[in-house]
Design a protein around this motif. Structure first.
Motif, PDB file in Angstrom:
ATOM      1  N   ASP A  19      37.612  50.938  48.415  1.00 40.39           N
ATOM      2  CA  ASP A  19      36.477  50.058  48.706  1.00 40.39           C
ATOM      3  C   ASP A  19      35.190  50.656  48.146  1.00 40.39           C
ATOM      4  N   TYR A  31      41.206  42.721  42.517  1.00 40.08           N
ATOM      5  CA  TYR A  31      40.077  42.982  43.409  1.00 40.08           C
ATOM      6  C   TYR A  31      39.751  41.766  44.257  1.00 40.08           C
ATOM      7  N   ILE A  84      36.240  40.457  46.979  1.00 43.98           N
ATOM      8  CA  ILE A  84      34.884  40.755  47.436  1.00 43.98           C
ATOM      9  C   ILE A  84      34.680  40.093  48.788  1.00 43.98           C
ATOM     10  N   LEU A  92      27.809  40.115  39.318  1.00 45.94           N
ATOM     11  CA  LEU A  92      28.599  41.329  39.465  1.00 45.94           C
ATOM     12  C   LEU A  92      29.584  41.358  38.304  1.00 45.94           C
ATOM     13  N   TYR A 121      27.744  43.666  50.178  1.00 45.98           N
ATOM     14  CA  TYR A 121      29.076  43.219  49.768  1.00 45.98           C
ATOM     15  C   TYR A 121      30.021  44.408  49.742  1.00 45.98           C
ATOM     16  N   LYS A 122      31.292  44.122  49.906  1.00 42.23           N
ATOM     17  CA  LYS A 122      32.322  45.153  49.771  1.00 42.23           C
ATOM     18  C   LYS A 122      33.269  44.694  48.671  1.00 42.23           C
ATOM     19  N   LEU A 123      33.444  45.549  47.689  1.00 37.64           N
ATOM     20  CA  LEU A 123      34.362  45.299  46.588  1.00 37.64           C
ATOM     21  C   LEU A 123      35.614  46.112  46.870  1.00 37.64           C
ATOM     22  N   HIS A 124      36.723  45.433  47.090  1.00 42.86           N
ATOM     23  CA  HIS A 124      38.000  46.107  47.359  1.00 42.86           C
ATOM     24  C   HIS A 124      38.849  46.024  46.100  1.00 42.86           C
ATOM     25  N   ILE A 125      39.215  47.180  45.583  1.00 44.95           N
ATOM     26  CA  ILE A 125      39.985  47.260  44.340  1.00 44.95           C
ATOM     27  C   ILE A 125      41.401  47.709  44.659  1.00 44.95           C
ATOM     28  N   GLU A 148      31.367  37.812  38.445  1.00 42.55           N
ATOM     29  CA  GLU A 148      31.302  37.030  39.681  1.00 42.55           C
ATOM     30  C   GLU A 148      29.831  36.820  40.055  1.00 42.55           C
ATOM     31  N   PHE A 167      31.675  48.887  37.617  1.00 41.55           N
ATOM     32  CA  PHE A 167      31.067  47.671  38.131  1.00 41.55           C
ATOM     33  C   PHE A 167      29.554  47.783  38.095  1.00 41.55           C
ATOM     34  N   ILE A 169      32.669  43.397  36.553  1.00 45.07           N
ATOM     35  CA  ILE A 169      33.715  44.374  36.840  1.00 45.07           C
ATOM     36  C   ILE A 169      34.516  44.560  35.563  1.00 45.07           C
TER      37      ILE A 169
END
Length: 86
Positions: free
Chosen positions: A55, A10, A12, A70, A21-25, A81, A35, A72
């Protein structure tokens, strides 16, 4: 937006402290990813799931300025994080 954190499956991105925020997995298959966002008092203010890659938006714009965690979780592994909202 700026890529601020990256850990294996991932990363961020955010718009520098605004609370969005954008969490890209990126994961193989349809792994279930959990999360959560936790405030400075230890309260869970957000809890969500993702099945596989994609996302996810993390929006803490309606919360006070400060430091948030955060978490995960992927299977038995838990990653934490720090998010800073100005």
């Amino acid at each position: 937006s700026v890529k601020i954190l990256q850990s294996g499956f991932y990363f961020i991105t955010n718009n520098i402290g605004n609370g969005l925020y954008k969490l890209h997995i990126e994961t193989a298959g349809n792994d279930k990813i959990r999360f959560s966002v936790i405030d400075a008092n230890g309260r869970r203010i957000m809890n969500s799931f993702s099945n596989g890659s994609g996302d996810q938006t993390i929006d803490i714009t309606n919360y006070s300025s400060g430091i948030y965690l955060l978490q995960i979780q992927k299977g038995q592994y838990l990653f934490t994080e720090k998010l800073i909202k100005l």
